[in-house]
Motif scaffolding. Structure first.
Motif, mmCIF file in Angstrom:
data_model
loop_
_atom_site.group_PDB
_atom_site.id
_atom_site.type_symbol
_atom_site.label_atom_id
_atom_site.label_comp_id
_atom_site.label_asym_id
_atom_site.label_seq_id
_atom_site.Cartn_x
_atom_site.Cartn_y
_atom_site.Cartn_z
ATOM 1 N N ARG A 420 30.243 47.222 48.804
ATOM 2 C CA ARG A 420 29.330 46.879 47.719
ATOM 3 C C ARG A 420 29.850 47.561 46.470
ATOM 4 O O ARG A 420 29.857 48.800 46.375
ATOM 5 C CB ARG A 420 27.908 47.320 48.041
ATOM 6 N N VAL A 421 30.301 46.741 45.493
ATOM 7 C CA VAL A 421 31.062 47.282 44.367
ATOM 8 C C VAL A 421 30.455 46.790 43.063
ATOM 9 O O VAL A 421 30.082 45.622 42.935
ATOM 10 C CB VAL A 421 32.547 46.865 44.465
ATOM 11 N N LYS A 422 30.395 47.691 42.070
ATOM 12 C CA LYS A 422 29.845 47.359 40.757
ATOM 13 C C LYS A 422 30.884 46.582 39.952
ATOM 14 O O LYS A 422 31.579 47.126 39.073
ATOM 15 C CB LYS A 422 29.430 48.647 40.028
ATOM 16 N N THR A 423 31.034 45.302 40.274
ATOM 17 C CA THR A 423 31.946 44.424 39.565
ATOM 18 C C THR A 423 31.603 42.982 39.910
ATOM 19 O O THR A 423 30.977 42.720 40.952
ATOM 20 C CB THR A 423 33.415 44.707 39.936
ATOM 21 N N THR A 424 32.022 42.078 39.045
ATOM 22 C CA THR A 424 31.908 40.645 39.346
ATOM 23 C C THR A 424 33.292 40.024 39.469
ATOM 24 O O THR A 424 33.424 38.801 39.475
ATOM 25 C CB THR A 424 31.110 39.925 38.250
ATOM 26 N N GLY A 425 34.326 40.876 39.575
ATOM 27 C CA GLY A 425 35.688 40.407 39.748
ATOM 28 C C GLY A 425 36.179 40.658 41.156
ATOM 29 O O GLY A 425 35.399 40.763 42.104
ATOM 30 N N TRP A 426 37.513 40.786 41.304
ATOM 31 C CA TRP A 426 38.074 40.986 42.634
ATOM 32 C C TRP A 426 37.936 42.434 43.084
ATOM 33 O O TRP A 426 37.843 43.351 42.270
ATOM 34 C CB TRP A 426 39.517 40.503 42.717
ATOM 35 N N ILE A 427 37.942 42.632 44.427
ATOM 36 C CA ILE A 427 37.811 43.950 45.051
ATOM 37 C C ILE A 427 39.017 44.161 45.963
ATOM 38 O O ILE A 427 39.385 43.267 46.739
ATOM 39 C CB ILE A 427 36.528 44.050 45.885
ATOM 40 N N GLY A 428 39.616 45.341 45.877
ATOM 41 C CA GLY A 428 40.694 45.713 46.781
ATOM 42 C C GLY A 428 40.266 46.877 47.664
ATOM 43 O O GLY A 428 39.614 47.820 47.199
#
Length: 576
Positions: A420-428
């Motif tokens: 669960r990451v604070k972004t609306t882009g890609w996650i690595g």
């Protein structure tokens, strides 16, 4: 693997002479309004499908080698149930955004169609390769796009209205054949995919498959039983327990008799009723009926049911709320021939219980956005508005903007991850033996959520350049969502993928956690923008505990032996 799957298919075919065994594979489209179950029968080179759609109009399903493609070269079947009860299924090949013409050669065969409670269910089959230029031939290991569409209310007559909704997914329907192991090499330890979410009980007379739809928060079950009387299935937290506290559904036909023919099921009204047991007496019906029947058939003295229920029905007195990470017992029972009459039913002919592992991994997601409380880097955090049944994210990076949890399933020999990451882009996200290490030898995934769909790919890094896409894609995306500025990904991978580009987790092995993310999504798997933020854990983590049981060579050998014994029994019955 191929031998195991062949044995399983042989067993299923013996158990059900008509070849209509319980479906082992399930897919969900359009937020759960269009559900597909399927099997591939290797011996007959045939696919069998069951589609269940929240609609009363026409239903379309098919294949395409590329999609979206302006509706060009889609091999599809369109079927449904007319208001007068008659059924239909026709084979088409599309040539663009116009109504497609019927194929000269009709290669899709309708086996059963029903329309109940606003849900249309179609069961049909087709050859893997029909030798028709207007059909798509499906090859092992070949990615294929599954095309689905439907109209809410209008049937084909003979033209059909434009679809209300449509969707597609890319899928490999037949896995690439695996090479036979060399002499002396250990047998594979992974669970055959053909039996995921499938169990066979009572010597093959009672078979169950199931799936959890996290979008709808519902469980879907298929139960197939060699009997024509009432069928019972349910859940318990403890069993056997004097039949106390079993949350069960009972299905059959009212006031009907069955003469052993395919028409026997039509002599009575089909039903499925919700009960909660309080002892060995016949249980009373629940005031709140929470199990929903979506498909019912009796063929060759075999009853097939498909039904669903909410994970948590909010009926605290009479239903069991299924919690992530918790094990349950399946309760099963049936009567060979009698049916329910005036709310009473005769005592079961056969019954039992079977303990299953967690029906939902402890990291199962919710699409509701959550807000993490403030905590120091890598300390446990608690999402403020998470699903009540969720456990907290135990690991946090980048000032709580990157939350992680994982769990190891020793039965499936797989590790499940939730990000669960604070972004609306890609996650690595990934692993490394040494970090920082100039981005060398990192085993990573890159995923996200874009245009209403999730994506995830497997990479290996070789330095401070864009990572290389692995030839073997060993991570499977289970769920993706984006809400409130957060992106969530749930995915799985085998503990040991046997891929030299992936980290093999042994008991007690330690790895650094690698993390990164961007403000923009990926538009090309091989060409994506630089991360907005990145980092690695300050210490190593153990993903599979030192004392954690894992499948062993002895266990795998025993598995082979059990299949060999079962196959021998099946062949014995065939010879008889």
């Amino acid at each position: 693997m191929a031998i195991l799957q062949f044995c399983l298919f042989a067993l299923f075919s013996v158990a059900f002479a008509d070849g209509n065994y319980v479906f082992s594979n399930q897919l969900s489209f359009l937020g759960g309004s269009f559900n597909v179950s399927y099997n591939f029968n290797e011996s007959s080179d045939t696919f069998e499908f069951l589609v269940e759609v929240n609609a009363t109009g026409w239903v379309g399903f098919g294949f395409a080698e590329s999609a979206p493609n302006n509706m060009t070269d889609y091999d599809v079947a369109v079927g449904g149930v007319f208001p007068n009860g008659s059924v239909y299924l026709k084979d088409y090949f599309t040539y663009g955004f116009t109504q497609p013409p019927e194929d000269t050669q009709q290669d899709w065969t309708l086996k059963n169609a029903t329309e109940m409670n606003g849900i249309t269910a179609l069961k049909f089959c087709r050859q893997r390769n029909t030798s028709d230029a207007q059909d798509v031939a499906i090859k092992p290991g070949m990615p294929i796009f599954l095309i689905v569409a439907y109209h809410d209310t209008m049937d084909v007559s003979p033209r059909f209205r434009q679809h209300t909704k449509c969707d597609y997914q890319e899928k490999i329907l037949i896995p690439e054949p695996q090479p036979e192991p060399s002499a002396g090499s250990p047998p594979p330890t992974s669970t055959p995919t053909a039996v995921s979410n499938f169990i066979s009980l009572d010597g093959g007379n009672y078979n169950v498959s199931w799936m959890f739809n996290s979008t709808m928060d519902t469980f879907h079950f298929v139960v197939k039983v060699r009997a024509t009387g009432w069928i019972g299935f349910g859940l318990a937290t403890q069993a056997p327990n004097g039949m106390m506290g079993y949350d069960v559904a009972v299905s059959g036909t009212n006031n009907g008799t069955n003469n052993g023919t395919n028409n026997g099921a039509n002599n009575g009204t089909k039903y499925l009723r919700d009960y909660f047991t309080n002892g060995t007496e016949a249980p009373p019906q629940d005031a709140q009926q929470d199990w929903i029947l979506s498909y019912f058939s009796k063929e060759e003295n075999v009853t097939t049911l498909k039904f669903y229920r909410k994970r948590d029905t909010n009926d605290t007195a009479n239903d069991i709320a299924i919690q992530p990470g918790q094990s349950y017992y399946f309760i099963w029972a049936y009567h060979l021939s009698d049916t329910v009459t005036q709310g009473r039913f005769p005592k079961h002919s056969f019954s039992g219980s079977y303990q299953v592992g967690p029906l939902i991994p402890s990291i199962q997601s919710t699409t509701t956005a959550t807000t993490a409380t403030t905590a120091s880097t890598e300390s446990p955090t608690t999402p403020g508005t998470a699903l009540p049944t969720q456990t907290p994210f135990p690991y946090a990076f980048d000032d709580n903007k990157f939350l992680v949890r994982w769990t190891f399933d020793d039965q499936a020999d797989k590790i499940y991850f939730h990000l669960r990451v604070k972004t609306t882009g890609w996650i690595g996200f990934g692993f490394a033996q040494t970090a920082p290490n100039d981005m060398r030898d990192y085993d990573v995934i890159v995923g996200g959520f874009s245009n209403g769909r999730g994506y995830l790919s497997d990479y290996k890094t070789f330095g401070r350049t864009r990572p290389t896409l692995d030839d073997s894609q060993d991570y499977t995306l289970l769920n993706a969502s984006e809400a409130g500025g957060y992106t969530q990904l749930i995915f799985e991978r085998s503990r040991d993928t046997r891929d030299e580009n992936d980290f093999a987790f042994t008991r007690g092995s330690e790895v650094f956690i690698i993390w990164s993310y961007s403000n923009a999504d990926i538009t090309d798997q091989t060409n994506f923008g630089r991360h907005s933020s990145k980092g690695w854990s300050s210490k190593k983590y153990i993903l599979v505990a030192e004392n954690q049981p894992i499948p062993t060579e002895a266990k795998a050998t025993a598995l082979y032996s059990s299949f060999a014994i079962a196959l021998s029994i099946a062949l014995f019955h065939v010879l008889l």
